[in-house]
Write a protein that holds these residues in place. Structure first.
Motif, mmCIF file in Angstrom:
data_model
loop_
_atom_site.group_PDB
_atom_site.id
_atom_site.type_symbol
_atom_site.label_atom_id
_atom_site.label_comp_id
_atom_site.label_asym_id
_atom_site.label_seq_id
_atom_site.Cartn_x
_atom_site.Cartn_y
_atom_site.Cartn_z
ATOM 1 N N GLN A 1 6.615 53.370 -44.072
ATOM 2 C CA GLN A 1 7.162 52.177 -43.448
ATOM 3 C C GLN A 1 6.651 52.070 -42.014
ATOM 4 O OE1 GLN A 1 9.543 50.060 -45.169
ATOM 5 N NE2 GLN A 1 8.656 51.250 -46.844
ATOM 6 N N THR A 2 6.465 50.869 -41.577
ATOM 7 C CA THR A 2 6.041 50.644 -40.201
ATOM 8 C C THR A 2 7.200 50.943 -39.259
ATOM 9 O OG1 THR A 2 4.558 48.903 -40.919
ATOM 10 C CG2 THR A 2 5.148 48.941 -38.576
ATOM 11 N N PRO A 3 6.980 51.693 -38.186
ATOM 12 C CA PRO A 3 8.072 51.947 -37.241
ATOM 13 C C PRO A 3 8.678 50.626 -36.777
ATOM 14 C CG PRO A 3 6.150 53.271 -36.718
ATOM 15 C CD PRO A 3 5.734 52.303 -37.781
ATOM 16 N N THR A 4 10.011 50.575 -36.808
ATOM 17 C CA THR A 4 10.686 49.326 -36.480
ATOM 18 C C THR A 4 11.605 49.452 -35.287
ATOM 19 O OG1 THR A 4 12.459 49.878 -38.055
ATOM 20 C CG2 THR A 4 10.631 48.495 -38.850
ATOM 21 N N MET A 5 11.684 50.603 -34.675
ATOM 22 C CA MET A 5 12.555 50.742 -33.507
ATOM 23 C C MET A 5 11.990 51.785 -32.563
ATOM 24 S SD MET A 5 15.855 52.782 -35.031
ATOM 25 C CE MET A 5 15.679 54.273 -36.017
ATOM 26 N N ASP A 6 12.444 51.696 -31.310
ATOM 27 C CA ASP A 6 12.008 52.653 -30.292
ATOM 28 C C ASP A 6 13.026 52.641 -29.157
ATOM 29 O OD1 ASP A 6 10.580 54.535 -28.965
ATOM 30 O OD2 ASP A 6 8.844 53.265 -28.511
ATOM 31 N N PHE A 7 13.022 53.714 -28.372
ATOM 32 C CA PHE A 7 13.917 53.798 -27.226
ATOM 33 C C PHE A 7 13.407 52.888 -26.099
ATOM 34 C CE2 PHE A 7 15.511 57.704 -29.144
ATOM 35 C CZ PHE A 7 16.844 57.697 -28.772
ATOM 36 N N ILE A 8 14.318 52.135 -25.547
ATOM 37 C CA ILE A 8 14.037 51.446 -24.279
ATOM 38 C C ILE A 8 14.339 52.393 -23.135
ATOM 39 C CG2 ILE A 8 14.703 49.515 -22.799
ATOM 40 C CD1 ILE A 8 15.445 47.973 -25.314
ATOM 41 N N TYR A 9 15.488 53.070 -23.254
ATOM 42 C CA TYR A 9 15.886 54.051 -22.234
ATOM 43 C C TYR A 9 16.764 55.088 -22.914
ATOM 44 C CZ TYR A 9 17.795 56.058 -17.956
ATOM 45 O OH TYR A 9 18.131 56.924 -16.947
ATOM 46 N N PRO A 10 16.513 56.361 -22.649
ATOM 47 C CA PRO A 10 15.582 56.930 -21.667
ATOM 48 C C PRO A 10 14.235 57.245 -22.295
ATOM 49 C CG PRO A 10 16.971 58.651 -22.542
ATOM 50 C CD PRO A 10 17.406 57.384 -23.243
ATOM 51 N N LYS A 11 13.289 57.601 -21.426
ATOM 52 C CA LYS A 11 12.023 58.119 -21.896
ATOM 53 C C LYS A 11 12.204 59.594 -22.249
ATOM 54 C CE LYS A 11 9.974 54.234 -21.354
ATOM 55 N NZ LYS A 11 9.683 53.417 -22.543
ATOM 56 N N ASN A 12 11.275 60.087 -23.048
ATOM 57 C CA ASN A 12 11.397 61.465 -23.500
ATOM 58 C C ASN A 12 11.307 62.448 -22.338
ATOM 59 O OD1 ASN A 12 11.851 63.252 -25.602
ATOM 60 N ND2 ASN A 12 9.659 63.631 -25.931
ATOM 61 N N THR A 13 12.106 63.482 -22.373
ATOM 62 C CA THR A 13 12.197 64.571 -21.376
ATOM 63 C C THR A 13 12.598 64.049 -19.996
ATOM 64 O OG1 THR A 13 9.869 64.499 -20.683
ATOM 65 C CG2 THR A 13 10.418 65.869 -22.630
ATOM 66 N N ALA A 14 13.264 62.897 -19.942
ATOM 67 C CA ALA A 14 13.683 62.354 -18.641
ATOM 68 C C ALA A 14 14.813 63.183 -18.050
ATOM 69 C CB ALA A 14 14.142 60.905 -18.809
ATOM 70 N N ILE B 1 23.611 54.737 -19.918
ATOM 71 C CA ILE B 1 23.533 53.749 -20.990
ATOM 72 C C ILE B 1 22.233 53.955 -21.764
ATOM 73 C CG2 ILE B 1 23.640 51.313 -21.592
ATOM 74 C CD1 ILE B 1 26.133 52.338 -20.199
ATOM 75 N N LEU B 2 22.352 54.403 -23.003
ATOM 76 C CA LEU B 2 21.190 54.568 -23.868
ATOM 77 C C LEU B 2 20.866 53.226 -24.520
ATOM 78 C CD1 LEU B 2 22.323 57.879 -25.617
ATOM 79 C CD2 LEU B 2 21.014 57.629 -23.486
ATOM 80 N N LYS B 3 19.576 52.872 -24.612
ATOM 81 C CA LYS B 3 19.172 51.574 -25.154
ATOM 82 C C LYS B 3 18.051 51.763 -26.166
ATOM 83 C CE LYS B 3 20.240 49.072 -20.869
ATOM 84 N NZ LYS B 3 19.723 48.124 -19.849
ATOM 85 N N VAL B 4 18.142 51.009 -27.271
ATOM 86 C CA VAL B 4 17.128 51.046 -28.315
ATOM 87 C C VAL B 4 16.791 49.612 -28.711
ATOM 88 C CG1 VAL B 4 16.752 51.575 -30.764
ATOM 89 C CG2 VAL B 4 17.656 53.323 -29.238
ATOM 90 N N ILE C 1 19.045 63.191 -28.224
ATOM 91 C CA ILE C 1 19.595 61.942 -28.734
ATOM 92 C C ILE C 1 18.853 61.590 -30.021
ATOM 93 C CG2 ILE C 1 20.101 59.528 -28.218
ATOM 94 C CD1 ILE C 1 21.408 61.474 -26.281
ATOM 95 N N THR C 2 19.616 61.306 -31.088
ATOM 96 C CA THR C 2 19.014 60.918 -32.365
ATOM 97 C C THR C 2 19.583 59.568 -32.776
ATOM 98 O OG1 THR C 2 18.853 63.246 -33.013
ATOM 99 C CG2 THR C 2 18.574 61.588 -34.754
ATOM 100 N N VAL C 3 18.705 58.666 -33.234
ATOM 101 C CA VAL C 3 19.118 57.343 -33.701
ATOM 102 C C VAL C 3 18.519 57.121 -35.089
ATOM 103 C CG1 VAL C 3 18.982 54.863 -33.286
ATOM 104 C CG2 VAL C 3 19.285 56.419 -31.361
ATOM 105 N N VAL C 4 19.391 56.692 -36.036
ATOM 106 C CA VAL C 4 18.949 56.435 -37.412
ATOM 107 C C VAL C 4 19.392 55.031 -37.793
ATOM 108 C CG1 VAL C 4 19.060 57.195 -39.811
ATOM 109 C CG2 VAL C 4 19.247 58.872 -37.952
ATOM 110 N N ASP C 5 18.444 54.219 -38.371
ATOM 111 C CA ASP C 5 18.852 52.877 -38.803
ATOM 112 C C ASP C 5 19.277 52.900 -40.266
ATOM 113 O OD1 ASP C 5 16.574 52.871 -40.361
ATOM 114 O OD2 ASP C 5 15.560 51.264 -39.270
#
Length: 790
Positions: A702-715, A731-734, A772-776
């Motif tokens: 599947q084509t990636p359909t989401m990504d983190f807006i904030y934070p960046k990795n290892t921030a 505030i975490l944002k996706v 942080i883990t996010v699953v759709d």
């Protein structure tokens, strides 16, 4: 004849042999006489004087010894020459430096009176006396003056002697010399003096105490009128001129010297003290710019903005044609500080140089999409001025709108070190620390520069483009020459070359086209709809804290630079480049002659097929247009955002061979942005079409359909406290490509909640590292590791 000369020379030689002592004494006297007169008669310091290109006085700074003594003029006006000769020394053009008849008459009269009632000095003797600092009048000193006067007559012409007298004669108080006296007592240059005014000044060195305002008026008028009568009797002037002259009033109070360009005067006085410099300043333009500066100062000081600086350059020879170093403010607000050379935070004013450098280096094309999303790089978090995001924006629009985040990402791609080296080639002298000192903030005002260097840089770019177009694709090796304010100076632009100096003409032309699209100030928003509107490439800048407002613009001949702010560094909330400096810029351009827009430098451009939507070089699947690009534009990347997708017949779902027959598939070109860019881009572009979901039952990647807006990795994230000392959450944002998708949030594998539509999750983790883990809802998963610090 020859034999007579030989006999005479032999007789003289015989006489010398017989009279060796007398001959030696005579030789010593001759040598002493020859060297008796100093090579330099006057060593007193002069006032620093600046004139306009037309020869009008712009200002003067008093000499180091506190005397108003102008440098000698090339010539003395004829009226004053006649007046002073008839008053002081009628036989001036006939005697050898002294007048024995006049000296005898003076001796007799002074002896009878028992005091000095008449002087017998010639103008030549007076020059000698002035050069000897007016030593006490004794018979011995008179004898010395007589000898030196004859020697001076041998060395100099009568005209030169009279010029020296006019330049060094005392005219009352601390006024020395004709030129200063003319300005001080009549407010005009000496060549504009009337007969009455010339006569008044001619009698003053004889008795300089007569000039004090309100005193000795009768005696001064009597001496002046007696001289005018003499001029009439000698037929130098006619009766009508005489009648008009004696009716003219005497000077009543001193005039102030012109102060048309006081801060340029300061600059000249530092480098050439005591010189008379004819500058390149256009006096009429300077006066109008002074009026504009005064008008805007009166407006801005109501908001406690007290300083400004303006520089106008003619790019043909780099001449400074208007120079306003500061506003007409007061001493409390540092009115004497020349801000044109002062280092100030650059704000966004360097962005065109980065854009041009990347075009020239083949790093991007004018319409290349640049990311405009929330960004954090090594703890540095740039923000746009309006605190919004476009997701993706064409590079030329990012420049014309002065977006900060795209500029930072462009600099990251170009390289701080490389851009720093480019700025060093431009000789922006205040950017002098190491590149790592500035980092990515270099493009947003993290460095300082000054109006002089910035205007020189843009003048060099404009001249590069003009010369390339008019000289068959050639450059000059010293095109970025120093600005010049001396009309007698000819800049050295070096030799012709087919190699660019710093930037190619094509990159400069494309940059100026982007700058010409910058939104103009509020009062001039409809400029494109007027046939008379000027095309100007311009850029504004606002430093952090609203301390500095910049505007620099250029057309094919002129560069105008404006800075507005407080010399103290105090910021003001409403102070911005576009609202404060830009109106001044356009008012000044309206004073200048209109110019044609730059011709395209075809020898440094080529046509390329470019993707309409992404601005990259087109791939076969892109909708395409033809566009001018720099010669190195061919090495830029091919469009990465267009791809072929397979749809079912309804075009509502994506499919592959696992869920649809090939003959039932519809293949279509699709413009697809990465998830975070897409999230913001589609809110600004209603015609953007997200990819359809896969049809149920389709297998495969599947084509990636989401990504983190904030934070960046290892921030590393620092939690702050509010006014009640309560720790505030992060505030975490996706971003998710499917607007109605539901996603599930985990902190260190612990479920913390779900979101739908707007994916933001506040958390307050403990200090230390976390995941942080996010699953759709489709099982797609993304992770981030962060470090929390309180």
């Amino acid at each position: 004849m020859k034999e007579k000369i030989i006999r005479f020379m032999r007789a003289r030689a015989a006489w010398v042999r017989r009279n060796r002592i007398r001959s030696g004494i005579a030789l010593v006297l001759v040598v002493w006489y020859y060297f008796s007169l100093p090579q330099t008669l006057f060593s007193a310091p002069y006032a620093t004087v600046i004139e306009s290109a037309e020869g009008e006085l712009l200002g003067a700074k008093i000499a180091a010894d506190g005397q108003w003594r102008f440098p000698a003029q090339d010539s003395v006006p004829e009226k004053f020459r006649k007046c002073v000769v008839y008053f002081e020394d009628e036989k001036f053009y006939y005697h050898p430096g002294f007048n024995p008849v006049s000296m005898y008459k003076a001796f007799v009269q002074n002896r009878k009176a028992g005091k000095v009632v008449r002087g017998g000095s010639t103008l030549t003797q007076q020059v000698v006396r002035l050069s000897r600092k007016n030593k006490k009048r004794t018979y011995f000193e008179k004898a010395v003056e007589l000898i030196l006067s004859t020697r001076l007559e041998w060395r100099c012409s009568k005209t030169e002697i009279l010029d020296m007298y006019a330049a060094h004669a005392p005219f009352g108080g601390n006024v020395v010399g004709l030129e200063m006296a003319s300005w001080r007592y009549f407010g005009v240059p000496s060549e504009q003096l009337s007969w009455a005014e010339s006569a008044t000044l001619a009698v003053l060195p004889n008795a300089p105490s007569l000039i004090y305002p309100g005193k000795n008026q009768f005696r001064l008028r009597e001496k002046r009128d007696r001289l005018l009568l003499k001029l009439r009797n000698e037929k130098v002037i006619d009766g009508q001129t005489y009648a008009l002259a004696i009716s003219e009033p005497l000077p009543q109070k001193p005039f102030a010297l012109p102060q048309v360009a006081p801060h340029l005067l300061q600059r000249v006085a530092k480098s050439r003290p005591g010189a008379r410099v004819r500058t390149t300043i256009d006096v009429h333009l300077q006066q109008r710019v002074n009026q504009i500066a005064k008008y805007y100062y009166n407006q801005y000081r109501q908001n406690d903005v007290n300083n400004l600086a303006i520089l106008v350059i003619d790019t043909r020879d780099r001449s400074v044609i208007s120079y306003v170093g500061n506003a007409p403010t007061d001493a409390a607000h540092q009115k004497d500080v020349d801000i044109i050379g002062a280092p100030r935070s650059t704000g966004s004013i360097l962005k065109p140089l980065l854009y041009a450098g990347m075009l020239d280096d083949g790093k991007l094309l004018p319409n290349t999409l640049v990311a405009d999303v929330p960004t954090q790089i090594s703890g540095y978090k740039p923000e746009n001025f309006n605190l919004t995001f476009d997701g993706a924006v064409p590079a030329h629009r990012a420049l014309s709108r002065s977006l900060n985040i795209p500029a930072v990402l462009m600099l990251k791609d170009y390289g701080v070190n490389k851009f720093y080296e480019e700025l060093q080639h431009f000789r922006l002298r205040d950017i002098s620390k190491r590149p790592d000192h500035y980092g990515l903030s270099l493009i947003l005002g993290g460095a300082e520069s000054n109006l002089w260097d910035l205007c020189r840089t843009y003048a060099g770019m404009t001249s590069t483009l003009n010369y390339f177009n008019t000289h068959q694709g050639k450059y000059r090796t010293k095109e970025f020459a120093e600005l010049n304010y001396d009309s007698g100076f000819s800049p050295d632009f070096g030799k012709e070359s087919f190699q660019k100096t710093i930037l190619g003409a094509g990159a400069i032309w494309l940059t100026y086209n982007a700058m010409e699209e910058v939104n103009r100030p509020e009062a001039d928003e409809a400029w494109k709809f007027y046939d008379s509107s000027q095309k100007i490439a311009w850029k504004t800048g606002t430093s952090f804290g609203n301390r500095d407002a910049w505007a620099i613009g250029t057309n094919s001949r002129y560069v105008v630079g404006v800075w507005i702010g407080n010399a103290s560094g105090e910021g003001r909330p409403t102070l911005t480049g576009v609202s404060s400096a830009a109106p001044v810029l356009f008012d000044i351009f309206n004073l200048l002659p209109r110019q044609h827009w730059f011709s395209p430098p075809l020898n440094d451009l080529e046509e390329a097929r470019v993707c309409v939507l992404s601005g990259h070089l087109a791939q076969p699947d892109c909708p395409q247009i033809t566009q001018w690009v720099p010669l190195k534009g061919r090495i830029t990347t091919v469009c990465p955002y267009h791809k072929l997708v397979h749809l079912d017949k309804t075009r509502q779902f994506r499919v592959n061979t696992s869920c649809e027959q090939i003959e039932n598939m519809v293949t279509e070109n699709w413009f697809v942005l990465p998830p975070v860019m897409e999230w913001y881009y589609k809110s600004q572009h209603i015609d953007y079409r997200p990819l359809p979901p896969f049809k149920e039952g389709c297998a495969g990647a599947q084509t990636p359909t989401m990504d983190f807006i904030y934070p960046k990795n290892t921030a590393k994230i620092y939690l702050t406290k509010d006014f009640n000392s309560i720790v505030q959450p992060v505030i975490l944002k996706v971003a998710h490509s499917e607007r109605e998708s539901e996603i599930f949030w985990y902190l260190d594998r612990n479920f913390i909640g779900t979101t739908k539509t707007f994916h933001e999750m506040p958390v307050t983790p403990a200090d230390g590292m976390h995941e942080i883990t996010v699953v759709d809802q489709n099982g797609n998963e993304i992770r981030r590791k962060i470090t929390i610090v309180r």
